[in-house]
Scaffold this active site. Structure first.
Site, short mmCIF file in Angstrom:
data_model
loop_
_atom_site.label_atom_id
_atom_site.label_comp_id
_atom_site.label_asym_id
_atom_site.label_seq_id
_atom_site.Cartn_x
_atom_site.Cartn_y
_atom_site.Cartn_z
N THR A 77 -0.46 5.54 3.18
CA THR A 77 -1.59 4.66 3.50
C THR A 77 -2.80 5.16 2.72
O THR A 77 -2.73 6.23 2.09
CB THR A 77 -1.92 4.71 5.01
OG1 THR A 77 -2.40 6.02 5.32
CG2 THR A 77 -0.72 4.38 5.87
N ASP A 78 -3.91 4.45 2.80
CA ASP A 78 -5.10 4.90 2.09
C ASP A 78 -5.57 6.25 2.61
O ASP A 78 -6.11 7.07 1.86
CB ASP A 78 -6.23 3.87 2.24
CG ASP A 78 -5.94 2.63 1.41
OD1 ASP A 78 -5.07 2.73 0.51
OD2 ASP A 78 -6.54 1.58 1.67
N CYS A 79 -5.38 6.49 3.90
CA CYS A 79 -5.83 7.78 4.45
C CYS A 79 -4.73 8.85 4.42
O CYS A 79 -5.01 10.03 4.47
CB CYS A 79 -6.38 7.60 5.85
SG CYS A 79 -5.43 6.48 6.88
N TYR A 80 -3.48 8.43 4.37
CA TYR A 80 -2.36 9.38 4.23
C TYR A 80 -1.52 8.94 3.04
O TYR A 80 -0.54 8.22 3.18
CB TYR A 80 -1.49 9.38 5.50
CG TYR A 80 -2.19 9.91 6.73
CD1 TYR A 80 -2.41 11.28 6.86
CD2 TYR A 80 -2.59 9.07 7.75
CE1 TYR A 80 -3.05 11.78 7.98
CE2 TYR A 80 -3.23 9.56 8.87
CZ TYR A 80 -3.45 10.92 8.99
OH TYR A 80 -4.07 11.42 10.09
#
Ligand code: SF4
Ligand code: SF4
Lengths: 383, 133
Positions: A128-131
């Site tokens: 994901t964008d954060c992970y």
């Protein structure tokens, strides 16, 4: 004559507490009577060491760099829960390697973690964008991850049925290997040492009770799943499965001798858990109940070859079951225990030792558990 | 030392001559653990034999020469570090190799009676039991 938790803890702290195991207290009460025994004894320790499938552990692995949100998580190939936050998981005791029914499973991973063994972690996630990361492959031990605590939704079953097999073939069940035509029967309770048979209506055991769990200190957190109270009683204790407890404890304090992965042929993976609960002798009624012996605790035998509706065939005391054989309609049936009595005894005596050495005080429950609970059946409905 | 022989025989070499040979020629102490003889006189028996190692070996050779089908049977071994004294094996063994010690309640194993049927092996949830020579 009655005592308070605080008076008992004061005696523990001053090294004067008198502690008996639930086995030792039987003879004491027989000899001296409950009044005298209650004056003399401060705490009775109980113990059990048997298969408890509804067990498991919460773990937080810590974040790698770059970080991953794990959704498919394998520990030594065993698939564990991927439905929590990025690097949290719950290792269910009965989890298996995908495609396998039994063998090495979640309970073995937990045992190996407690034994400080290296565990192979393989995880993947969506990215994901954060992970941003999608995969990780590494080795962990209990010493280099963050949290590791056992949380067992159902342990310490208050009594349990006796299993036999009337069919013509050997069947393999969670109650062990049952030979054809009632050649054997199995039972699974520590009987007179078992925690919930010594405090059958949970007068002293509730949320917050401090216990021995797997060799370390743990707590009772909630009534266990499948907790019920509407079970026939004989001599003040239920004759079949009744109350249960949910338990929590820090795995780093535990000893792999008391948390064992089990591979039960034909059934699957389970976990043997050593649990000990101290019972404060607040009054003579409490010690009277702790004095219950295997002759006074009964369990009904049922036929595990029947897929549905298993009526009680016969009722035996744990004293009879422990002789190694019981009679049924003129036939001798050999008996096996599935929970370790010598292990239960060890648990109760270690807990006794801790209390005598001022290392363990008692907690008064912050909430008591329900008195009137029935179980629901799963309904099969169209909508 | 002791060894366990599995001896298959037929009507041509009847059962009791085996014990006779073992006792008189090799000074061995036989103990019949299991004997199955069918109507035609053939059968199989499992003998535990006690005696000197050299004599046990010589006896095995002698019986083979006499036309018996002889094999050394396995016996159950337990990994004591793995056993958690649950007791699941106790009611499974046909010849009562397992029992609870009355005082310690630990599960004791006496494998001298073992007939290597292997029934207990998959009854043990921690794989503590295995068959060895
Ligand atoms: S192999 Fe058979 S005879 Fe030997 S101990 Fe196991 S059950 Fe008993
Ligand atoms: S079944 Fe296995 S663990 Fe249980 S007592 Fe027998 S040998 Fe020990």
């Amino acid at each position: 004559m009655s005592k308070t938790y605080e008076q008992i803890n004061e005696r523990i702290r001053s090294g004067k507490a008198v502690v008996y195991t639930a086995e030792e207290v039987i003879d004491l009460v027989r000899e001296k009577g409950a009044d005298k025994a209650a004056e003399e004894v401060d705490v009775v320790t109980t113990g059990t060491f048997g298969a408890m499938c509804s067990s498991g552990a919460f773990v937080n692995f810590g974040h790698a760099s770059p970080a991953i949100r794990m959704t498919d998580i394998r520990l030594n190939d065993v698939q564990v829960d991927g439905g929590l936050a990025a690097v949290d998981t719950y290792i269910g005791a009965t989890a298996t390697v995908p495609g396998q029914k039994a063998g090495y499973g979640g309970a073995h991973v937990i045992e190996d973690l407690i034994a400080h063994k290296k565990i192979h972690l393989h995880a993947s996630g969506p990215g994901t964008d954060c992970y941003v990361r999608k995969e990780i492959d590494t080795w962990i031990t209990i010493d280099d991850i963050n949290d590791a605590y056992l949380y067992n939704p159902r342990n310490c079953y208050q009594n349990y049925g006796v299993a036999t097999n009337t069919s013509d073939r050997t069947i393999y069940t969670y109650m062990g290997k049952l030979m054809p035509r009632m050649k054997n029967a199995s039972y699974s309770s520590a009987g007179q040492l078992s925690p919930l048979l010594n405090d059958p209506h949970l007068e002293t055991i509730g949320m917050g009770t401090k216990i021995f769990l797997g060799g370390g200190e743990g707590y009772v957190t909630w009534p266990g799943t499948q907790y019920k109270t509407n079970v026939e009683e004989v001599n003040g204790v239920p004759v079949g499965g009744s109350r249960t407890l949910a338990l929590i404890g820090d795995m780093r304090q535990m000893d792999a001798k008391f948390i064992r992965g089990l591979d039960i042929t034909g059934y699957g993976v389970s976990m043997a858990v050593g649990v000990g609960i101290p019972i404060p002798v607040l009054n003579k009624d409490i010690i009277q109940r702790c004095a219950i012996s295997d002759e006074e605790i009964f369990s009904d035998m049922v036929d595990y070859s029947q897929p549905v509706d298993r009526p009680a065939m016969a009722r035996y005391s744990y004293a009879q079951l422990r002789t190694g054989k019981v009679e049924y309609n003129g036939k001798t049936i050999r008996t096996s225990s599935l929970s370790s009595y010598s292990g239960a005894r060890k648990v109760a005596s270690i807990l006794k030792d801790w209390i005598e050495h001022k290392e363990f005080t008692l907690n008064q429950p912050v909430m008591t558990f329900p008195k009137d609970v029935k179980l629901n059946k799963l309904q099969e409905r169209g909508c | 030392m002791d060894k366990k022989f599995k001896i298959e025989f037929d009507e041509a070499n009847v059962q009791d001559s085996v014990s006779y040979i073992l006792v008189t020629e090799f000074d061995l102490k036989p103990n019949v653990l299991k004997a199955e003889i069918s109507g035609d006189g053939s059968g199989v028996m499992i003998l535990a034999l006690e005696g000197e190692e050299a004599k046990l070996e010589a006896a095995e050779k002698r019986l083979k020469e006499a036309g018996f089908n002889v094999s050394i049977t396995k016996r159950i071994e337990r990994d004591e570090d793995l056993c958690w004294d649950c007791g699941a094996c106790v009611s499974i063994c046909p010849v009562f190799c397992f029992s609870h010690d009355k005082d310690t309640m630990k599960v004791m194993l006496d494998n001298s009676k073992c007939i290597a049927c292997s029934s207990c092996v998959n009854a043990c949830s921690v794989h503590a039991l295995s068959l060895h020579l």
